[in-house]
Design an enzyme around this catalytic site. Structure first.
Site, PDB file in Angstrom:
ATOM      1  N   ARG A 177       0.831  -1.145  -0.109  1.00  0.00           N
ATOM      2  CA  ARG A 177       0.125   0.001   0.013  1.00  0.00           C
ATOM      3  C   ARG A 177       0.865   1.212   0.051  1.00  0.00           C
ATOM      4  O   ARG A 177       0.450   2.144   0.561  1.00  0.00           O
ATOM      5  CB  ARG A 177      -0.987  -0.045   1.176  1.00  0.00           C
ATOM      6  CG  ARG A 177      -1.795  -1.322   1.188  1.00  0.00           C
ATOM      7  CD  ARG A 177      -2.850  -1.205  -0.261  1.00  0.00           C
ATOM      8  NE  ARG A 177      -3.604  -2.377  -0.210  1.00  0.00           N
ATOM      9  CZ  ARG A 177      -3.435  -3.476  -0.318  1.00  0.00           C
ATOM     10  NH1 ARG A 177      -2.267  -3.797  -1.118  1.00  0.00           N
ATOM     11  NH2 ARG A 177      -4.302  -4.844  -0.298  1.00  0.00           N
ATOM     12  N   CYS A 226     -10.609   0.072   2.990  1.00  0.00           N
ATOM     13  CA  CYS A 226     -10.041   0.010   4.423  1.00  0.00           C
ATOM     14  C   CYS A 226      -9.624   1.230   4.926  1.00  0.00           C
ATOM     15  O   CYS A 226      -8.750   1.780   4.146  1.00  0.00           O
ATOM     16  CB  CYS A 226      -8.921  -0.999   4.292  1.00  0.00           C
ATOM     17  SG  CYS A 226      -9.237  -2.986   4.284  1.00  0.00           S
TER      18      CYS A 226
END
Length: 301
Positions: A177, A226
């Protein structure tokens, strides 16, 4: 932020930049949260350096907006304008195992288009909302894959150098990420090298991923995916769940009862509501597990 100078507006038209005054970012983000500002839609990549020089010369601060799917924007009148790419037509061009993709292209549509031409590898991204550029910036991934594995070239506007550059895949760091792109770099296009795979096999992989998402994520609700990154060797969602925080709310901002790392806008949540909820959950996790959760959602405050 408002652009009202007639000469400035005329210069934007010459650059083929569309001015959309007083746009609400709540209509441009998957959380449906965000204040108001002028939106500049860019038709031609080549106009970007001149556009940025124009904004700088007039003292107009700016931010780059992709698909708005991993973004929490503050409320009220925003102190900067927003720049957004208009999608090219066609936005995906295939040559052998290579896919040249415009950064403004829809991620799910791109995965499906490539699959129909027997190019796989990105099945896990089929349900991830947003644009290819956004996926590239955060090295989006799911179910054991990440987009960075397939990147061979990236065309971007490098703000620090004030020019458009092409980077080879090996010049870019892709981590969980996270990428080595600067926060003010603007993704323009990417060349992907994808493995050949029969469409039926890809379709089966897509179905499996979709079934997993339907069973575990609040699809159909307003969310930004998320909220927190998973700490090394741990799961942010599992820690939040173990604390019994599913359905915890602040105004209309709520921890999903389906996936504890998804926070949803259950009505008319404000950025203040959502930021308060995020801070509350983060503090509770730290108090119990001694873990500092890192934001995966991008916050424009």
């Amino acid at each position: 932020m408002r652009i009202e100078d007639p000469k400035f507006v005329a210069a934007l038209r010459e650059l083929e930049v569309e001015l959309r005054p007083a746009s609400s970012l709540s209509e441009l983000t998957s959380l449906s949260i965000g204040g108001n500002t002028d939106l500049l839609r860019i038709e031609k990549h080549e106009s970007i350096p001149t556009l940025l020089s124009l904004l700088d010369s007039h003292g107009v601060p700016h931010r780059f907006l992709g698909g708005g799917s991993n973004l929490l924007v503050s409320d009220g009148e925003l102190p900067w304008v927003v720049l957004q790419l208009a999608s090219a037509d066609p936005d995906v061009v295939l040559e052998g195992n290579f896919a040249q993709v415009d950064a403004a292209a829809d991620l799910g549509r791109t995965v499906t288009y490539c699959a129909k031409h027997d190019l796989g590898g990105m099945e896990g991204l089929i349900g991830v909302p947003g644009t290819v550029g956004g996926a590239l910036r955060m090295n989006a991934g799911a179910y054991g894959m990440q987009i960075g594995s397939y990147v061979r070239e990236v065309k971007l506007y490098r703000a620090a150098a004030r020019r458009i550059e092409i980077l080879r895949g090996e010049q870019i760091s892709f981590e969980y990420r996270h990428t080595s792109f600067a926060p003010d770099d603007m993704m323009l296009a990417v060349k992907l090298e994808l493995p050949s795979k029969p469409f039926k096999e890809i379709l089966q992989g897509i179905r499996i991923c979709n079934e997993k998402r339907r069973s575990s994520q609040p699809l159909g609700q307003k969310s930004a995916g998320c909220i927190f990154k998973n700490p090394p060797g741990a799961s942010a969602g599992r820690m939040i769940d173990e604390l019994g925080l599913k359905s915890l709310s602040r105004g209309d901002a709520r921890v999903s009862d389906r996936h504890a790392n998804f926070f949803v806008n259950a009505g008319k949540a404000s950025a203040k509501d959502m930021l308060g909820l995020i801070a509350d959950v983060r503090e509770r996790v730290h108090s119990t597990f001694k873990v500092e959760l890192e934001h995966e959602v991008v916050i424009w405050a």
